[in-house]
Design a protein around this motif. Structure first.
Motif, PDB file in Angstrom:
ATOM      1  N   LEU A  75      65.638   2.479  48.291  1.00  0.00           N
ATOM      2  CA  LEU A  75      64.852   2.308  49.511  1.00  0.00           C
ATOM      3  C   LEU A  75      63.374   2.483  49.158  1.00  0.00           C
ATOM      4  CD1 LEU A  75      66.868   4.608  51.956  1.00  0.00           C
ATOM      5  CD2 LEU A  75      66.892   2.097  51.894  1.00  0.00           C
ATOM      6  N   PHE A  76      62.508   1.905  49.962  1.00  0.00           N
ATOM      7  CA  PHE A  76      61.046   2.069  49.838  1.00  0.00           C
ATOM      8  C   PHE A  76      60.517   1.542  48.495  1.00  0.00           C
ATOM      9  CE2 PHE A  76      62.756   6.061  51.948  1.00  0.00           C
ATOM     10  CZ  PHE A  76      62.795   5.486  53.203  1.00  0.00           C
ATOM     11  N   ALA A 101      54.253  -2.930  49.224  1.00  0.00           N
ATOM     12  CA  ALA A 101      53.202  -2.177  48.525  1.00  0.00           C
ATOM     13  C   ALA A 101      51.979  -2.084  49.446  1.00  0.00           C
ATOM     14  CB  ALA A 101      52.845  -2.890  47.214  1.00  0.00           C
ATOM     15  N   ASP A 102      51.488  -0.869  49.680  1.00  0.00           N
ATOM     16  CA  ASP A 102      50.369  -0.681  50.610  1.00  0.00           C
ATOM     17  C   ASP A 102      49.131  -0.131  49.886  1.00  0.00           C
ATOM     18  OD1 ASP A 102      51.026   1.904  50.089  1.00  0.00           O
ATOM     19  OD2 ASP A 102      51.523   2.462  52.151  1.00  0.00           O
ATOM     20  N   THR A 132      59.624   3.565  38.953  1.00  0.00           N
ATOM     21  CA  THR A 132      59.970   3.437  40.373  1.00  0.00           C
ATOM     22  C   THR A 132      59.526   4.687  41.108  1.00  0.00           C
ATOM     23  OG1 THR A 132      61.838   2.036  39.903  1.00  0.00           O
ATOM     24  CG2 THR A 132      61.917   3.228  41.973  1.00  0.00           C
ATOM     25  N   ARG A 133      58.804   4.535  42.189  1.00  0.00           N
ATOM     26  CA  ARG A 133      58.287   5.672  42.946  1.00  0.00           C
ATOM     27  C   ARG A 133      58.922   5.809  44.325  1.00  0.00           C
ATOM     28  NH1 ARG A 133      55.764   8.219  38.951  1.00  0.00           N
ATOM     29  NH2 ARG A 133      57.092   9.487  40.199  1.00  0.00           N
ATOM     30  N   SER A 134      59.461   4.704  44.851  1.00  0.00           N
ATOM     31  CA  SER A 134      60.053   4.722  46.201  1.00  0.00           C
ATOM     32  C   SER A 134      59.082   5.286  47.233  1.00  0.00           C
ATOM     33  CB  SER A 134      61.354   5.545  46.204  1.00  0.00           C
ATOM     34  OG  SER A 134      62.396   4.777  45.681  1.00  0.00           O
ATOM     35  N   ARG A 135      57.870   4.754  47.231  1.00  0.00           N
ATOM     36  CA  ARG A 135      56.842   5.242  48.146  1.00  0.00           C
ATOM     37  C   ARG A 135      56.366   4.153  49.103  1.00  0.00           C
ATOM     38  NH1 ARG A 135      52.844   8.105  43.765  1.00  0.00           N
ATOM     39  NH2 ARG A 135      54.070   9.977  43.436  1.00  0.00           N
ATOM     40  N   ALA A 136      57.066   3.033  49.131  1.00  0.00           N
ATOM     41  CA  ALA A 136      56.549   1.892  49.890  1.00  0.00           C
ATOM     42  C   ALA A 136      57.200   1.819  51.275  1.00  0.00           C
ATOM     43  CB  ALA A 136      56.812   0.603  49.126  1.00  0.00           C
ATOM     44  N   ALA A 139      72.490   4.891  43.520  1.00  0.00           N
ATOM     45  CA  ALA A 139      71.455   4.107  44.201  1.00  0.00           C
ATOM     46  C   ALA A 139      70.773   5.056  45.191  1.00  0.00           C
ATOM     47  CB  ALA A 139      72.092   2.927  44.919  1.00  0.00           C
ATOM     48  N   PHE A 140      69.649   4.612  45.738  1.00  0.00           N
ATOM     49  CA  PHE A 140      68.946   5.427  46.738  1.00  0.00           C
ATOM     50  C   PHE A 140      68.957   4.638  48.048  1.00  0.00           C
ATOM     51  CE2 PHE A 140      64.772   6.998  48.535  1.00  0.00           C
ATOM     52  CZ  PHE A 140      65.204   8.296  48.779  1.00  0.00           C
ATOM     53  N   GLY A 141      69.901   5.041  48.909  1.00  0.00           N
ATOM     54  CA  GLY A 141      70.052   4.326  50.183  1.00  0.00           C
ATOM     55  C   GLY A 141      70.171   5.323  51.315  1.00  0.00           C
ATOM     56  N   TYR A 142      70.892   4.942  52.353  1.00  0.00           N
ATOM     57  CA  TYR A 142      71.113   5.867  53.464  1.00  0.00           C
ATOM     58  C   TYR A 142      72.503   6.479  53.314  1.00  0.00           C
ATOM     59  CZ  TYR A 142      66.964   3.848  55.599  1.00  0.00           C
ATOM     60  OH  TYR A 142      65.678   3.440  55.837  1.00  0.00           O
ATOM     61  N   ASP A 143      72.574   7.809  53.473  1.00  0.00           N
ATOM     62  CA  ASP A 143      73.882   8.461  53.377  1.00  0.00           C
ATOM     63  C   ASP A 143      74.635   8.319  54.705  1.00  0.00           C
ATOM     64  OD1 ASP A 143      72.871  10.379  55.113  1.00  0.00           O
ATOM     65  OD2 ASP A 143      72.496  11.861  53.541  1.00  0.00           O
ATOM     66  N   GLU A 144      75.800   8.964  54.791  1.00  0.00           N
ATOM     67  CA  GLU A 144      76.647   8.774  55.976  1.00  0.00           C
ATOM     68  C   GLU A 144      75.988   9.249  57.254  1.00  0.00           C
ATOM     69  OE1 GLU A 144      80.357  10.574  54.892  1.00  0.00           O
ATOM     70  OE2 GLU A 144      80.812   8.894  53.560  1.00  0.00           O
ATOM     71  N   SER A 145      75.061  10.200  57.139  1.00  0.00           N
ATOM     72  CA  SER A 145      74.377  10.675  58.347  1.00  0.00           C
ATOM     73  C   SER A 145      73.116   9.857  58.642  1.00  0.00           C
ATOM     74  CB  SER A 145      74.017  12.157  58.196  1.00  0.00           C
ATOM     75  OG  SER A 145      73.105  12.311  57.131  1.00  0.00           O
ATOM     76  N   GLY A 146      72.892   8.811  57.835  1.00  0.00           N
ATOM     77  CA  GLY A 146      71.741   7.933  58.088  1.00  0.00           C
ATOM     78  C   GLY A 146      70.451   8.420  57.457  1.00  0.00           C
ATOM     79  N   LYS A 147      70.551   9.446  56.641  1.00  0.00           N
ATOM     80  CA  LYS A 147      69.336   9.971  55.981  1.00  0.00           C
ATOM     81  C   LYS A 147      69.170   9.314  54.612  1.00  0.00           C
ATOM     82  CE  LYS A 147      69.052  14.588  57.951  1.00  0.00           C
ATOM     83  NZ  LYS A 147      69.996  15.671  57.921  1.00  0.00           N
ATOM     84  N   PRO A 148      67.914   9.073  54.181  1.00  0.00           N
ATOM     85  CA  PRO A 148      67.714   8.534  52.841  1.00  0.00           C
ATOM     86  C   PRO A 148      68.193   9.533  51.797  1.00  0.00           C
ATOM     87  CG  PRO A 148      65.693   8.395  54.137  1.00  0.00           C
ATOM     88  CD  PRO A 148      66.649   9.246  54.920  1.00  0.00           C
TER      89      PRO A 148
END
Ligand SMILES: Cc1cc2nc3c(=O)[nH]c(=O)nc-3n(C[C@H](O)[C@H](O)[C@H](O)COP(=O)(O)O)c2cc1C
Length: 222
Positions: free
Chosen positions: A86-87, A54-55, A45-49, A149-158
């Motif tokens: 995410l991504f 996929a681009d 998993t790279r989380s680069r998308a 998990a990799f999501g958005y934290d409470e401040s909305g940042k990944p």
């Protein structure tokens, strides 16, 4: 004291009778998929998308690694519900399928083989990954302690976030998830390489004999 030696020619013939020596660079028949060598790139998993699609950058990344006998793609969610990061490029929307085609159509012409690792991550997910903020699902409602998990934290940042206690699935919902797996594995999804069904019990080792197993639905493939 008498010493006995095995002469070089007879040792050679013993080895020939007992073993077939293969090298990493020998070809391998993976249940009908011909691999040019025995080097397999593990799923990463790279989380680069961007937008979970996929681009061209992802196509380049995999094409640069297409000299491996087989590439297994990064874990590829079969649904938004099945996403942990995410991504992470999924395979459940038309845009995502078209995105993966950029990769397969770049890897295959240079002789690469790539399988999609399709996944549903169960409870190790996070409401911030979903548009509607619902809970992740699982076979129980127990919180996965120690998992991230990799999501958005409470401040909305990944960032890395703790999965909450999931919603326990109803038995009748399992059929839907099985169908999502089947849909993601269908041959029209992204033009990945295909092979016959591989399960834990039938997975070949490099020296296992060729199996004649019956053709089944592709599992890692689409
Ligand atoms: C950054 C990273 C991402 C990974 N992503 C996946 C993945 O998407 N799917 C998977 O099954 N394993 C994933 N893995 C596990 C690897 O495929 C591999 O099994 C693991 O690193 C163990 O291999 P090793 O013993 O050679 O280190 C990941 C590992 C790392 C380090």
């Amino acid at each position: 004291m008498a010493l006995s030696f095995v002469s070089a020619p007879s040792l050679h013939s013993i080895m020939q009778d007992s073993y077939t020596i293969t090298s990493l660079f020998d070809t391998f028949d993976l249940q009908g998929t011909a691999l040019k060598n025995r080097i397999v790139m593990a799923p990463l998993t790279r989380s680069r998308a961007p937008h979970d699609i996929a681009d061209e950058r992802i196509a380049l990344y995999y094409t640069q690694r297409a000299t491996a006998g087989l590439i297994v793609s990064e874990g590829t969610p079969i649904s938004r519900e099945g996403q942990r990061y995410l991504f992470n490029p999924g395979i459940f929307t038309a845009e995502q399928i078209a995105g993966w085609r950029l990769t397969t159509q770049s890897v295959q012409p240079v002789g690469g083989k790539i399988f999609a690792q399709i996944w549903h991550v169960g409870r190790v997910s996070h409401p911030s990954i979903y548009e509607d903020g619902r809970l992740p699902v699982s076979g129980s409602s127990k919180r996965p302690v120690g998992a991230v998990a990799f999501g958005y934290d409470e401040s909305g940042k990944p960032g890395f976030v703790e999965p909450p206690a999931p919603r326990q699935l109803e038995t009748r919902e399992i059929t839907r998830i099985v169908e999502e797996f089947a849909q993601s594995a269908s041959p029209r999804m992204g033009s990945f390489s295909t092979c016959r069904t591989m399960t834990r019990s039938t997975r070949p080792t490099p020296n296992s004999p060729k199996r004649s197993g019956s053709a089944g639905s592709p599992t890692f493939t689409s």
